[in-house]
Design an enzyme around this catalytic site. Structure first.
Site, short mmCIF file in Angstrom:
data_model
loop_
_atom_site.label_atom_id
_atom_site.label_comp_id
_atom_site.label_asym_id
_atom_site.label_seq_id
_atom_site.Cartn_x
_atom_site.Cartn_y
_atom_site.Cartn_z
N TYR A 1 95.56 38.49 74.59
CA TYR A 1 96.19 38.50 75.36
C TYR A 1 97.08 39.80 74.37
O TYR A 1 97.56 39.51 73.99
CB TYR A 1 97.56 38.13 76.51
CG TYR A 1 96.58 37.40 77.32
CD1 TYR A 1 96.33 37.71 79.07
CD2 TYR A 1 96.48 35.42 76.72
CE1 TYR A 1 96.07 36.52 79.18
CE2 TYR A 1 96.10 35.08 78.48
CZ TYR A 1 95.77 34.98 79.62
OH TYR A 1 95.21 34.59 80.46
N ASP B 1 91.86 41.75 83.12
CA ASP B 1 92.53 41.23 83.78
C ASP B 1 93.53 40.65 84.77
O ASP B 1 94.31 39.84 85.73
CB ASP B 1 91.12 40.90 85.17
CG ASP B 1 91.70 38.98 84.30
OD1 ASP B 1 92.09 38.99 83.31
OD2 ASP B 1 90.28 38.57 84.49
N HIS C 1 89.34 35.65 85.72
CA HIS C 1 90.32 34.66 85.51
C HIS C 1 89.61 33.03 86.05
O HIS C 1 90.84 32.65 86.17
CB HIS C 1 91.00 34.99 85.65
CG HIS C 1 92.30 34.87 84.92
ND1 HIS C 1 92.69 36.08 83.52
CD2 HIS C 1 93.45 33.92 84.10
CE1 HIS C 1 93.05 35.08 82.66
NE2 HIS C 1 94.07 33.88 82.96
#
Length: 490
Positions: free
Chosen positions: A230, A258, A350
């Site tokens: 991330y 995403d 996800h």
């Protein structure tokens, strides 16, 4: 292990979870609440060494009141007749089956629902909004049918393959899932050990309960690991993570694209998660609310401004690691990823935890492979570009369908974390062995002797886009946990 005292007074205003949770444990032993949801280096990375006050003196601290949510029920309701012939329901204790009785990845999930803490189950199993996409990820596989070939010599089959040139015993990898210690005290290290045993690749999560170095140190010599990233609003911190991963021998960087904002995962939100969860949390606290569940609590640092222009900088920081975009959801962005010099993409929503009604990765796969081929990115003369999918996989047949439609390999997340939560490292190892047994059988039954022989002509996709059908998996495992006072059917 010795427990230590820290002065976190100066950190109160910066804590992404707010000051209240820290003050609640002031002068108390917060270890049991802290450890499952923080990597062990969180304090070291965020707190000045002068604030480390030394070891706890046994017997000098009051026992804290546990704020964890109520655990999962110890019993399920099984219809029984009372004495006298009435049909009232009596509780019957749930007995966890032995590992030898587990026959499929679905079984781990069913056991996890009945044995995990409410917090852990709600976090792992939750999807966005009405969980339509989460269920569709799984259901899409039901609409692709095989076209088996017969009279081939399948006395020997080989389902091994390679990912970016790295050998793997089967075309799957353990994809990144956060907060492993919500399911098992050893956390993601269980996944590392089982991956080594079965020669598959583990993707290390940014938001793991174990530290990055713990997972790398637990790997056997030569074991291949990837890193899921991330991107932090503090790019200096992001580059430090990437650089350290390269130095430790991580082979590929999977950048999650995403999640500019976390989806509403209502089942998780009902847990009213308190506290922070990762050394990564250093920014974005204004967007955090403690009633948003574990997902919101651990994600406040993620940079919503991440865009295509940032990829060059991140790729340069990767120092030779393969760089993959995780979370691509249309063919246009797949082509853009190739144009920007990425080494591959993961078609992923996800796990259905972000945008409800985003398409299933399997349904995207035909259009993505077609577009990349038309633009010259899948030709033998172009640089290698690999396509992965994740979400909804429960059988080796699911993986084979994705391979036939153009995927290099498939990421498996929830089933591995459920296997870990219920039976530890041995559970993950059993899950991987189940997949191997399924590959061995189904490769023979479809008439494919190697992964290279699993080709588009072996599947029929005419029903793939016929819409959402009924789903037994949701009824069995994913029914939402309702607020207190509302009865839910088990």
């Amino acid at each position: 292990m010795a427990r230590h005292v820290y002065d976190v007074t100066d950190f109160l205003d910066e804590h992404p979870g707010g000051a209240d949770i820290i003050l609640k444990y002031a002068g108390k032993d917060a270890t049991e609440e802290y450890e499952p949801i923080h990597p062990p280096d969180a304090i070291k990375d965020n707190l000045d060494p002068s604030k480390h006050l030394g070891p706890v003196i046994p017997g000098t601290l009051p026992k804290p009141q546990t704020i964890s949510p109520s655990p999962a029920p110890a019993a399920v309701q099984v219809p029984q007749k009372r004495a006298g012939g009435t049909n009232d329901t009596l509780p019957e204790e749930y007995v966890k089956p032995s590992l030898e009785e587990i026959l499929s990845l679905h079984d781990f999930e069913a056991v996890a629902r009945r044995t995990m803490s409410r917090r852990g189950w709600n976090y792992y199993s939750s999807g966005a909004d009405d969980e339509i996409t989460m269920r569709e990820n799984h259901n899409a596989f039901h609409r692709v049918w095989f076209r088996p070939r017969v009279l081939r010599d399948v006395s020997k089959v080989d389902y091994s393959t390679s990912i970016f040139g790295f050998k793997t015993s089967m075309p799957i990898y353990i994809t990144a899932t956060a907060l492993g210690k919500l399911g098992h005290p050893e956390g993601e290290v269980c996944l590392t050990k089982a991956a080594a045993e079965h020669d598959v690749i583990q993707m290390i999560p940014t938001l793991a309960s174990c530290s990055f170095d713990e997972m790398v140190d637990a790997a056997k010599p030569g074991q291949v690991q990837f890193l899921q990233l991330y991107v932090n609003a503090d790019r200096t911190r992001t580059k430090k993570i990437i650089s350290h991963a390269a130095e430790r021998g991580v082979k590929a960087l999977f950048i999650t694209v995403d999640a500019p904002q976390l989806g509403r995962r209502e089942k998780d939100m009902r847990t009213k998660f308190e506290g922070t969860a990762s050394a990564q949390q250093a920014a974005g606290k204004d967007n955090f609310r403690r009633d948003q569940g574990a997902a919101r609590a651990i994600s406040s640092f993620i940079d919503p401004s991440l865009s295509w222009k940032d990829l060059k900088e991140l790729k340069e920081a990767a120092k030779g690691m393969k760089v993959v975009l995780k979370g691509v959801q249309c063919w246009e962005d797949a082509v853009l990823a190739a144009q920007h010099g990425m080494d591959g993409i993961v078609l992923s929503n996800h796990g259905g935890r972000q945008l409800d009604f985003s398409p299933s990765p399997l349904a995207l796969l035909p259009s993505v492979t077609s577009a990349l081929r038309q633009n010259g990115y899948l030709s033998p003369h172009s640089p290698p570009f690999e396509i992965f999918v994740d979400g909804g996989v429960r059988r080796a047949t699911d993986v084979l369908k994705a391979i036939a439609l153009g995927a290099t390999a498939v990421g498996i997340g929830r089933p591995m974390i459920y296997a870990m939560s219920t039976y530890g490292t041995e559970g993950v190892s059993k899950a991987l062995q189940i997949l191997k047994d399924e590959f061995d059988m189904n490769m023979r039954l479809i008439g494919a002797r190697t992964i290279e022989e699993v080709v588009p002509s072996m599947v029929e996709t005419g029903a793939l886009f016929q819409g959402i059908g009924s789903d037994t998996m949701y009824d069995a495992n994913y029914e939402k946990i309702l607020p207190v006072g509302v009865k839910a059917r088990l």
